[in-house]
Design a protein around this motif. Structure first.
Motif: not given
Length: 268
Positions: A113-125
């Motif tokens: 089997g396989d596992v794929v994870g991703s995350s994206v964090f964006l901010s405006a200050t």
């Protein structure tokens, strides 16, 4: 941010990008599970307008927390650890058709089997800085953060069948091996204030202090189903039983010191 009062009058634009070379290795029962996914785009952009005197307004766009992706294409410890849960899932599904208490499998063994994870964090200050005295500037701002995370997993498990299970399998009513899939997407938002100080007690010394308050974030989960193949069992809720949860970005304090040792050399 407080040090932006030192900028000359007018608009100022800055852009940076980082890249991260990394290899993630997980171990379970003397087996290694590796993901090698470097991050090549990790950008920030800052815009500031200075009055050339006592105040400055600034906008910063960037990545406030970790991001990127990991692809464990040769398996993941979580798939191995879920063997008892997969056994229970198979027996529960069979009991709905054959009657309560009927067990068709005594064990499930992870095959591949396989596992794929991703995350994206964006901010405006968005914020501003003010020259309070000849040696002190102060800054305040507000940061808005949006995060998106996703996890997909596919696993194949070989079943050790009971006598009843073997009969059900012979009738074509119980596939062996069994295929499972997980597909989870979450979105979170939050905001936090920040404060900053810029001190110049002497002409050759600059001290910058900044404190970002904790960012409370509420996350909502969904389970996309449009890409699931026929014959694959969706067990997303077995892995992720909650639809809403909190995961915050912790507060961060920082300090920087710059000293002009000679007209040609500055240490920071």
């Amino acid at each position: 941010p407080a040090g932006t009062t030192e900028l000359s009058e007018g608009f100022h634009l800055g852009f940076t990008n980082q890249f991260i070379l990394k290899e993630d290795k997980l171990q379970l029962l003397d087996a290694d599970y590796i993901a090698n996914n470097p991050v090549f785009i990790y950008p920030t952009m800052s815009v500031a307008y200075s009055s050339g005197g006592s105040w400055t307004a600034f906008l910063h766009l960037g990545v406030p927390s970790g991001g990127g992706s990991k692809d464990f294409s040769a398996g993941h410890p979580v798939l191995k650890a879920q063997e008892p849960a997969v056994t229970q899932f198979v027996n529960s599904a069979a009991a709905e058709q054959l009657g309560e208490g009927v067990e068709v499998a005594s064990a499930a063994t992870f095959a591949e089997g396989d596992v794929v994870g991703s995350s994206v964090f964006l901010s405006a200050t968005l914020g501003g800085a003010y020259q309070a005295t000849d040696w002190l500037s102060v800054a305040v701002g507000l940061r808005v953060v949006k995060g998106d995370e996703s996890t997909t997993a596919d696993g194949t498990y070989d079943l050790t069948l009971t006598e009843v299970g073997q009969g059900v399998s012979d009738l074509g009513m119980l596939p062996n091996p069994i295929l499972i899939s997980v597909n989870s997407e979450t979105t979170g938002t939050g905001m936090n204030p920040l404060i900053g100080l810029h001190l110049t007690p002497i002409d050759t010394l600059d001290i910058g202090i900044q404190y970002l308050f904790k960012t409370p974030m509420t996350w909502e989960r969904s389970f996309p189903t449009e890409d699931r193949d026929d014959g694959v069992n969706d067990v997303s809720r077995m892995f992720y039983p909650t639809d809403t949860y909190n995961k915050d970005i912790p507060a961060v304090g920082s300090i920087g010191i710059s000293y002009q040792l000679t007209p040609e050399f500055r240490a920071e």
